[in-house]
Scaffold this active site. Structure first.
Site, PDB file in Angstrom:
ATOM      1  N   GLU A  93       0.841  -1.194   0.000  1.00 13.90           N
ATOM      2  CA  GLU A  93       0.000   0.000   0.000  1.00 13.90           C
ATOM      3  C   GLU A  93       0.879   1.248   0.000  1.00 13.90           C
ATOM      4  O   GLU A  93       1.684   1.446   0.911  1.00 13.90           O
ATOM      5  CB  GLU A  93      -0.917  -0.024   1.224  1.00 13.90           C
ATOM      6  N   LEU A 153      -5.904  -1.465  -0.353  1.00  9.84           N
ATOM      7  CA  LEU A 153      -5.786  -1.629   1.099  1.00  9.84           C
ATOM      8  C   LEU A 153      -6.363  -2.995   1.469  1.00  9.84           C
ATOM      9  O   LEU A 153      -7.497  -3.118   1.940  1.00  9.84           O
ATOM     10  CB  LEU A 153      -6.544  -0.519   1.830  1.00  9.84           C
ATOM     11  N   GLU A 212      -4.560  -6.397   3.087  1.00 10.36           N
ATOM     12  CA  GLU A 212      -3.369  -7.143   3.499  1.00 10.36           C
ATOM     13  C   GLU A 212      -3.460  -8.629   3.156  1.00 10.36           C
ATOM     14  O   GLU A 212      -2.449  -9.252   2.804  1.00 10.36           O
ATOM     15  CB  GLU A 212      -3.143  -6.955   5.001  1.00 10.36           C
ATOM     16  N   GLN A 229       1.882  -1.853   6.233  1.00  6.26           N
ATOM     17  CA  GLN A 229       2.169  -0.503   6.720  1.00  6.26           C
ATOM     18  C   GLN A 229       2.474  -0.428   8.210  1.00  6.26           C
ATOM     19  O   GLN A 229       3.314   0.367   8.640  1.00  6.26           O
ATOM     20  CB  GLN A 229       1.012   0.432   6.374  1.00  6.26           C
ATOM     21  N   PRO A 250      -5.155  -9.399   9.107  1.00  2.45           N
ATOM     22  CA  PRO A 250      -5.899  -9.937   7.958  1.00  2.45           C
ATOM     23  C   PRO A 250      -5.067 -10.847   7.071  1.00  2.45           C
ATOM     24  O   PRO A 250      -5.623 -11.676   6.337  1.00  2.45           O
ATOM     25  CB  PRO A 250      -6.327  -8.671   7.191  1.00  2.45           C
ATOM     26  N   HIS A 277      -1.184   0.827  15.289  1.00  3.00           N
ATOM     27  CA  HIS A 277       0.046   1.290  14.654  1.00  3.00           C
ATOM     28  C   HIS A 277       1.257   1.081  15.558  1.00  3.00           C
ATOM     29  O   HIS A 277       2.358   1.498  15.222  1.00  3.00           O
ATOM     30  CB  HIS A 277      -0.063   2.783  14.310  1.00  3.00           C
TER      31      HIS A 277
END
Length: 326
Positions: free
Chosen positions: A29, A58, A60, A82, A89, A129
């Site tokens: 991505e 987007l 995964e 990312q 996923p 994140h």
């Protein structure tokens, strides 16, 4: 020779492989036009074109599935996830297909995939994140898990990962992407996988860590040295498989072991290291093994994230506890 950051070293390693191996493809991505969320692929699209550097939707699970298909047909995909928290996923493809390709085909096919992803917190990002769940993927047979801690090691280990015939999950410690600059020769020389690196020699205690935690551990070792305590610091680097020989050799000399990792304590990689030493080096120990880890909770938001990441005082206290009379 100019000094570069870890993120620049990662870009440089990918560029080397794209230039010298036509089977290498970079995908993920925003890796093309945007150069990646952390700029790890900046300039690669312009240099190598859209057939070699591919932006994906987007998705995964689709990215991982594409990697399996490409690898089965002789390509070497290098995919970016990312953030590590976006890995979930893709677990279906990683566990059910990527890790089993060699076994499933009785060695007829391998799966030379590298999946790169930022690892850990410390950048004031939301929870997904900031994940550090290396133990989850280290548990899967057929997957190699690597986590560098410096620009030079990131360069050499990523080259080795791309050249490996089996899948490698390459965890990049987010908060030290640009922490330090280091001279890195762009010569295509890979570093060996599956070995620990001795970052600091010592006689009184062995501290094993990896990734971004090497920063706090080395600072703690300096503080301990000022108090007359000599700590040997081992950078695990390859989280799976573990280089048990180097760890056992160090513990045999120091007699004490402290394990430091950012991930949650429960069932963490530190527990596996402790088990290895308990099983194979118990009589070398003169004190109980200590672990300094993140807490067993969802990664907190930025006001509290520094409370979750093991601190220098926590590491120093753990080392001193191993030195107390038993």
């Amino acid at each position: 020779m100019p000094k570069i950051t870890m993120i620049e070293a990662i870009t440089m390693a990918q560029a080397w492989e794209l230039e010298h191996d036509p089977s290498v493809v970079v995908l993920g991505e925003d890796v093309g036009r945007s150069g990646g969320v952390f700029r790890a692929t900046v300039g690669l699209l312009e240099r190598f074109g859209p057939d070699r550097v591919q932006d994906t939707p987007l998705a995964e699970n689709m990215i991982a599935g594409m990697c399996v298909g490409m690898a089965a047909q002789g390509m070497k995909p290098v995919a970016e996830i990312q953030f590590m928290g976006f890995l979930y996923p893709a677990i279906d493809q990683i566990v059910n297909h990527m890790s089993r390709m060699r076994h499933r085909t009785r060695g007829r096919l391998s799966c030379p995939v590298v999946m790169r992803m930022p690892h850990g917190g410390g950048i004031h990002a939301p929870e997904h994140h900031s994940e550090a769940v290396e133990s989850m993927i280290a548990h899967v047979p057929g997957i190699r898990v690597v986590c560098p801690s410096s620009p030079a090691r990131a360069y050499g280990l990523l080259l080795a990962a791309i050249r490996d015939p089996d899948p490698v999950l390459f965890l990049e410690p987010t908060r030290i992407y640009r922490y330090v600059k280091q001279e890195v020769t762009d010569d295509g020389a890979a570093l060996p996988l599956d070995v620990c690196y001795v970052l600091r020699e010592g006689d009184d205690v062995t501290i094993v860590t990896w990734g971004a935690m090497t920063v706090e551990v080395l600072h703690a070792a300096e503080q301990l040295a000022a108090q007359g305590i000599s700590a040997e610091v081992l950078d695990l680097v390859t989280v799976s498989p573990i280089d048990s020989a180097t760890i056992l050799e160090s513990v045999a000399r120091t007699g004490r072991l402290v394990i430091v990792h950012e991930a949650a304590r429960n069932c963490g990689v530190g527990a596996e290291i402790a088990a290895i030493v308990a099983e194979e080096g118990l009589f070398d120990l003169v004190a109980p093994i200590k672990r300094v880890t993140g807490y067993d909770t969802v990664v907190p938001l930025y006001r509290l994230e520094n409370e979750n990441i093991p601190s220098i005082p926590r590491i120093v206290d753990a080392v001193k506890a191993t030195l107390e009379p038993q």
